[in-house]
Write a protein that holds these residues in place. Structure first.
Motif, mmCIF file in Angstrom:
data_model
loop_
_atom_site.group_PDB
_atom_site.id
_atom_site.type_symbol
_atom_site.label_atom_id
_atom_site.label_comp_id
_atom_site.label_asym_id
_atom_site.label_seq_id
_atom_site.Cartn_x
_atom_site.Cartn_y
_atom_site.Cartn_z
ATOM 1 N N VAL A 35 -0.815 2.465 -8.685
ATOM 2 C CA VAL A 35 -1.280 1.081 -8.740
ATOM 3 C C VAL A 35 -0.527 0.276 -9.791
ATOM 4 C CG1 VAL A 35 -3.291 -0.364 -9.235
ATOM 5 C CG2 VAL A 35 -3.543 1.700 -7.860
ATOM 6 N N ALA A 36 -0.250 0.879 -10.922
ATOM 7 C CA ALA A 36 0.434 0.148 -12.005
ATOM 8 C C ALA A 36 1.810 -0.327 -11.566
ATOM 9 C CB ALA A 36 0.543 1.035 -13.237
ATOM 10 N N ALA A 37 2.511 0.470 -10.792
ATOM 11 C CA ALA A 37 3.841 0.075 -10.315
ATOM 12 C C ALA A 37 3.753 -1.115 -9.358
ATOM 13 C CB ALA A 37 4.526 1.249 -9.621
ATOM 14 N N VAL A 38 2.735 -1.146 -8.513
ATOM 15 C CA VAL A 38 2.561 -2.275 -7.595
ATOM 16 C C VAL A 38 2.220 -3.529 -8.380
ATOM 17 C CG1 VAL A 38 1.223 -3.189 -5.659
ATOM 18 C CG2 VAL A 38 1.857 -0.786 -5.694
ATOM 19 N N ARG A 39 1.349 -3.401 -9.342
ATOM 20 C CA ARG A 39 0.982 -4.573 -10.164
ATOM 21 C C ARG A 39 2.191 -5.128 -10.912
ATOM 22 N NH1 ARG A 39 -4.262 -5.635 -9.742
ATOM 23 N NH2 ARG A 39 -5.743 -3.940 -9.460
ATOM 24 N N ARG A 40 3.068 -4.244 -11.405
ATOM 25 C CA ARG A 40 4.300 -4.714 -12.055
ATOM 26 C C ARG A 40 5.236 -5.368 -11.042
ATOM 27 N NH1 ARG A 40 3.954 0.299 -14.621
ATOM 28 N NH2 ARG A 40 5.545 1.135 -13.215
ATOM 29 N N ALA A 41 5.274 -4.860 -9.819
ATOM 30 C CA ALA A 41 6.187 -5.385 -8.796
ATOM 31 C C ALA A 41 5.776 -6.773 -8.324
ATOM 32 C CB ALA A 41 6.257 -4.424 -7.611
ATOM 33 N N ALA A 80 0.833 -1.205 0.000
ATOM 34 C CA ALA A 80 0.000 0.000 0.000
ATOM 35 C C ALA A 80 0.867 1.255 0.000
ATOM 36 C CB ALA A 80 -0.936 -0.009 1.198
ATOM 37 N N ILE A 81 1.927 1.249 0.791
ATOM 38 C CA ILE A 81 2.837 2.403 0.819
ATOM 39 C C ILE A 81 3.482 2.601 -0.555
ATOM 40 C CG2 ILE A 81 5.072 3.176 1.731
ATOM 41 C CD1 ILE A 81 4.148 2.072 4.452
ATOM 42 N N TYR A 82 3.911 1.507 -1.154
ATOM 43 C CA TYR A 82 4.513 1.586 -2.485
ATOM 44 C C TYR A 82 3.491 2.104 -3.504
ATOM 45 C CZ TYR A 82 7.681 0.323 -6.284
ATOM 46 O OH TYR A 82 8.517 0.368 -7.364
ATOM 47 N N GLY A 83 2.255 1.672 -3.362
ATOM 48 C CA GLY A 83 1.192 2.135 -4.255
ATOM 49 C C GLY A 83 0.884 3.603 -4.089
ATOM 50 N N ARG A 102 -9.764 3.416 -7.778
ATOM 51 C CA ARG A 102 -10.991 4.210 -7.755
ATOM 52 C C ARG A 102 -10.664 5.676 -7.450
ATOM 53 N NH1 ARG A 102 -16.137 2.305 -4.526
ATOM 54 N NH2 ARG A 102 -16.897 1.776 -6.570
ATOM 55 N N GLU A 103 -9.677 5.876 -6.576
ATOM 56 C CA GLU A 103 -9.292 7.232 -6.194
ATOM 57 C C GLU A 103 -8.603 7.970 -7.338
ATOM 58 O OE1 GLU A 103 -6.403 8.415 -2.854
ATOM 59 O OE2 GLU A 103 -8.173 7.614 -1.846
ATOM 60 N N GLU A 104 -7.839 7.230 -8.173
ATOM 61 C CA GLU A 104 -7.117 7.854 -9.287
ATOM 62 C C GLU A 104 -8.051 8.308 -10.399
ATOM 63 O OE1 GLU A 104 -4.178 5.082 -10.582
ATOM 64 O OE2 GLU A 104 -2.858 5.484 -8.875
ATOM 65 N N ASP A 105 -9.207 7.668 -10.538
ATOM 66 C CA ASP A 105 -10.135 8.030 -11.625
ATOM 67 C C ASP A 105 -10.801 9.359 -11.420
ATOM 68 O OD1 ASP A 105 -9.585 5.712 -12.949
ATOM 69 O OD2 ASP A 105 -11.275 4.622 -12.083
ATOM 70 N N SER A 139 -5.305 -6.683 -2.890
ATOM 71 C CA SER A 139 -6.329 -6.521 -3.917
ATOM 72 C C SER A 139 -7.324 -5.429 -3.539
ATOM 73 C CB SER A 139 -7.054 -7.849 -4.140
ATOM 74 O OG SER A 139 -8.023 -7.722 -5.136
ATOM 75 N N ILE A 140 -7.737 -5.418 -2.298
ATOM 76 C CA ILE A 140 -8.667 -4.391 -1.819
ATOM 77 C C ILE A 140 -8.018 -3.011 -1.884
ATOM 78 C CG2 ILE A 140 -9.881 -3.524 0.223
ATOM 79 C CD1 ILE A 140 -10.323 -6.521 0.971
ATOM 80 N N ALA A 141 -6.766 -2.925 -1.408
ATOM 81 C CA ALA A 141 -6.067 -1.634 -1.406
ATOM 82 C C ALA A 141 -5.866 -1.111 -2.824
ATOM 83 C CB ALA A 141 -4.726 -1.764 -0.690
ATOM 84 N N LEU A 142 -5.504 -1.996 -3.745
ATOM 85 C CA LEU A 142 -5.304 -1.554 -5.124
ATOM 86 C C LEU A 142 -6.617 -1.120 -5.771
ATOM 87 C CD1 LEU A 142 -2.697 -4.147 -6.442
ATOM 88 C CD2 LEU A 142 -2.303 -1.794 -5.689
ATOM 89 N N ALA A 143 -7.699 -1.825 -5.461
ATOM 90 C CA ALA A 143 -9.001 -1.437 -6.003
ATOM 91 C C ALA A 143 -9.423 -0.068 -5.479
ATOM 92 C CB ALA A 143 -10.047 -2.479 -5.656
ATOM 93 N N LEU A 144 -9.174 0.180 -4.216
ATOM 94 C CA LEU A 144 -9.522 1.494 -3.648
ATOM 95 C C LEU A 144 -8.643 2.596 -4.237
ATOM 96 C CD1 LEU A 144 -10.098 0.555 0.098
ATOM 97 C CD2 LEU A 144 -11.817 1.203 -1.597
ATOM 98 N N GLU A 145 -7.377 2.312 -4.421
ATOM 99 C CA GLU A 145 -6.464 3.304 -4.990
ATOM 100 C C GLU A 145 -6.802 3.581 -6.452
ATOM 101 O OE1 GLU A 145 -3.458 6.093 -4.859
ATOM 102 O OE2 GLU A 145 -4.258 4.936 -3.200
#
Length: 139
Positions: free
Chosen positions: A55-61, A47-50, A136-139, A128-134
């Motif tokens: 989010v894209a960077a976390v998904r790549r990591a 979450a901190i990294y995200g 949503r926040e970016e949109d 997964s929950i944290a990335l989904a929330l992040e």
């Protein structure tokens, strides 16, 4: 909160938190810690990294989808419990084997594989929950 200092420190903090989460996982069962707490620490690191890189960077990591990590952890936890059934003892009874690696006897237990399964479930689900929330926040 996306400052230069935060973006500089985030990768180091993430790596340190993941290392600490593995330490908490491994010291688990007999002392405070274990799969659940270790998984929460690792998910917090992602979450901190995200927050720092998106989010894209976390998904790549993490390479694979977080829910796949959770599914693999759930499978490992269930298999750890079923091993005892196939051994003829009650479900979730801890079993040990003592393989020799490089001349050193290493005790391995189904209890540890269950804790690793819980760790993976928590990391996958919470990330997964944290990335989904992040997202949503970016949109």
């Amino acid at each position: 909160m996306n400052t230069l200092i935060f973006r500089t420190v985030a990768p180091f903090l993430t790596a340190l938190m993941i290392l600490f989460s593995v330490f908490v996982l491994l010291r688990g069962h007999n002392e405070p810690g274990g799969g659940f707490i270790g998984g929460l620490i690792a998910a917090s690191a992602f979450a901190i990294y995200g927050i720092a890189y998106g989010v894209a960077a976390v998904r790549r990591a993490i390479i694979v989808h977080p829910m796949s990590i959770a599914g693999a952890g759930l499978l490992l936890a269930v298999v750890s419990g079923l091993v005892s059934v196939f051994a003829g003892v009650p479900f979730m009874t801890g079993l040990w084997i003592y393989p020799s690696l490089f001349g050193v006897e290493v005790p391995l237990a189904t209890v540890m594989s269950f804790d690793v399964g819980v760790y993976l479930v928590v990391v996958g689900a919470i990330t997964s929950i944290a990335l989904a929330l992040e997202e949503r926040e970016e949109d």
